[in-house]
Structure formats: C-alpha cells, structure tokens
Design a protein around this motif. Structure first.
Motif, PDB file in Angstrom:
ATOM      1  N   UNK A 152       0.828  -1.199   0.000  1.00 19.09           N
ATOM      2  CA  UNK A 152       0.000   0.000   0.000  1.00 19.09           C
ATOM      3  C   UNK A 152       0.864   1.250   0.000  1.00 19.09           C
ATOM      4  N   UNK A 153       1.922   1.258   0.808  1.00 18.60           N
ATOM      5  CA  UNK A 153       2.822   2.406   0.862  1.00 18.60           C
ATOM      6  C   UNK A 153       3.500   2.638  -0.485  1.00 18.60           C
ATOM      7  N   UNK A 154       3.931   1.583  -1.123  1.00 17.77           N
ATOM      8  CA  UNK A 154       4.562   1.700  -2.433  1.00 17.77           C
ATOM      9  C   UNK A 154       3.583   2.223  -3.477  1.00 17.77           C
ATOM     10  N   UNK A 155       2.361   1.717  -3.460  1.00 20.11           N
ATOM     11  CA  UNK A 155       1.354   2.152  -4.429  1.00 20.11           C
ATOM     12  C   UNK A 155       0.990   3.621  -4.239  1.00 20.11           C
ATOM     13  N   UNK A 156       0.806   4.052  -2.991  1.00 22.14           N
ATOM     14  CA  UNK A 156       0.440   5.445  -2.726  1.00 22.14           C
ATOM     15  C   UNK A 156       1.592   6.376  -3.080  1.00 22.14           C
ATOM     16  N   UNK A 157       2.809   6.002  -2.764  1.00 21.28           N
ATOM     17  CA  UNK A 157       3.968   6.829  -3.105  1.00 21.28           C
ATOM     18  C   UNK A 157       4.119   6.962  -4.616  1.00 21.28           C
ATOM     19  N   UNK A 158       3.932   5.880  -5.346  1.00 19.02           N
ATOM     20  CA  UNK A 158       4.015   5.924  -6.799  1.00 19.02           C
ATOM     21  C   UNK A 158       2.933   6.819  -7.379  1.00 19.02           C
ATOM     22  N   UNK A 159       1.705   6.695  -6.882  1.00 15.40           N
ATOM     23  CA  UNK A 159       0.609   7.541  -7.349  1.00 15.40           C
ATOM     24  C   UNK A 159       0.901   9.012  -7.063  1.00 15.40           C
ATOM     25  N   UNK A 160       1.375   9.320  -5.863  1.00 15.42           N
ATOM     26  CA  UNK A 160       1.664  10.699  -5.479  1.00 15.42           C
ATOM     27  C   UNK A 160       2.771  11.293  -6.345  1.00 15.42           C
ATOM     28  N   UNK A 161       3.816  10.506  -6.604  1.00 15.61           N
ATOM     29  CA  UNK A 161       4.913  10.991  -7.432  1.00 15.61           C
ATOM     30  C   UNK A 161       4.464  11.254  -8.871  1.00 15.61           C
ATOM     31  N   UNK A 162       3.614  10.404  -9.407  1.00 18.77           N
ATOM     32  CA  UNK A 162       3.123  10.623 -10.771  1.00 18.77           C
ATOM     33  C   UNK A 162       2.157  11.798 -10.830  1.00 18.77           C
ATOM     34  N   UNK A 163       1.322  11.950  -9.817  1.00 17.88           N
ATOM     35  CA  UNK A 163       0.336  13.036  -9.797  1.00 17.88           C
ATOM     36  C   UNK A 163       1.025  14.397  -9.687  1.00 17.88           C
ATOM     37  N   UNK A 164       2.139  14.474  -8.957  1.00 17.63           N
ATOM     38  CA  UNK A 164       2.836  15.726  -8.711  1.00 17.63           C
ATOM     39  C   UNK A 164       4.168  15.818  -9.448  1.00 17.63           C
ATOM     40  N   UNK A 170      12.659  16.869  -5.748  1.00 17.16           N
ATOM     41  CA  UNK A 170      13.524  15.951  -6.495  1.00 17.16           C
ATOM     42  C   UNK A 170      13.467  16.207  -8.000  1.00 17.16           C
ATOM     43  N   UNK A 171      12.396  16.850  -8.471  1.00 15.57           N
ATOM     44  CA  UNK A 171      12.276  17.150  -9.896  1.00 15.57           C
ATOM     45  C   UNK A 171      12.890  18.494 -10.279  1.00 15.57           C
ATOM     46  N   UNK A 172      12.980  19.435  -9.344  1.00 14.48           N
ATOM     47  CA  UNK A 172      13.481  20.777  -9.668  1.00 14.48           C
ATOM     48  C   UNK A 172      14.801  21.095  -8.967  1.00 14.48           C
ATOM     49  N   UNK A 173      15.378  20.147  -8.295  1.00 17.55           N
ATOM     50  CA  UNK A 173      16.625  20.355  -7.550  1.00 17.55           C
ATOM     51  C   UNK A 173      17.751  20.855  -8.437  1.00 17.55           C
ATOM     52  N   UNK A 174      17.819  20.353  -9.653  1.00 21.81           N
ATOM     53  CA  UNK A 174      18.916  20.732 -10.546  1.00 21.81           C
ATOM     54  C   UNK A 174      18.901  22.227 -10.883  1.00 21.81           C
ATOM     55  N   UNK A 175      17.768  22.891 -10.731  1.00 17.16           N
ATOM     56  CA  UNK A 175      17.680  24.323 -11.014  1.00 17.16           C
ATOM     57  C   UNK A 175      18.264  25.168  -9.891  1.00 17.16           C
ATOM     58  N   UNK A 176      18.239  24.682  -8.666  1.00 18.22           N
ATOM     59  CA  UNK A 176      18.606  25.477  -7.503  1.00 18.22           C
ATOM     60  C   UNK A 176      19.846  25.004  -6.757  1.00 18.22           C
ATOM     61  N   UNK A 177      20.100  23.726  -6.714  1.00 16.03           N
ATOM     62  CA  UNK A 177      21.223  23.195  -5.953  1.00 16.03           C
ATOM     63  C   UNK A 177      22.504  23.274  -6.773  1.00 16.03           C
ATOM     64  N   UNK A 178      23.576  23.572  -6.073  1.00 14.09           N
ATOM     65  CA  UNK A 178      24.876  23.633  -6.744  1.00 14.09           C
ATOM     66  C   UNK A 178      25.484  22.243  -6.806  1.00 14.09           C
ATOM     67  N   UNK A 179      26.303  22.017  -7.799  1.00 12.66           N
ATOM     68  CA  UNK A 179      26.965  20.748  -7.951  1.00 12.66           C
ATOM     69  C   UNK A 179      27.960  20.554  -6.827  1.00 12.66           C
ATOM     70  N   UNK A 180      28.075  19.312  -6.327  1.00 17.99           N
ATOM     71  CA  UNK A 180      28.982  19.023  -5.221  1.00 17.99           C
ATOM     72  C   UNK A 180      30.291  18.413  -5.706  1.00 17.99           C
TER      73      UNK A 180
END
Length: 62
Positions: free
Chosen positions: A33-45, A51-61
């Motif tokens: 259930x946790x895996x299914x809800x997390x997958x649904x939430x990630x696809x919906x948002x 995690x999707x926009x980090x590359x725009x703001x975070x500096x390379x390490x």
C-alpha cells in the motif's frame, strides 16, 4: 477436498500459524500500500517536487 477444508487445515487449525499468517499479511499489505500510494503521489505531482526541480537550484557538489 474443498478450498475451505484446505484453508482450515493449513492456516486456521493452529493458532501460531494463524497469527503468523495475519502478521505476514499485514506487513506485506502495508509495504504494498505504501509503495502504491507513493508511486501515485509521485506521478500526480511530477515536476512540482524538490527531487524534480533540484537541478535548477542546488549547486553541484563536485
């Protein structure tokens, strides 16, 4: 033998097996259930989460 007789003889006859089956089923259901809800939430948002926009703001390490 019918299905109910087989089920009784394998699961319900001994209390220790029944309790173990209940706990294992609850554990498996919880993970599934946790895996299914997390997958649904990630696809919906998609595209709105850090995690999707980090590359725009975070500096390379590097």
């Amino acid at each position: 033998m019918s299905i109910s007789t087989t089920l009784y003889n394998t699961v319900f006859r001994r209390n220790s097996v029944f309790v173990t089956t209940v706990f294992a089923g609850a554990f498996a259901f919880g993970i599934g259930f946790d895996t299914a809800v997390t997958t649904f939430y990630d696809r919906w948002n998609r595209g709105k989460q850090w995690k999707d926009i980090r590359h725009k703001y975070a500096e390379s390490e590097e």
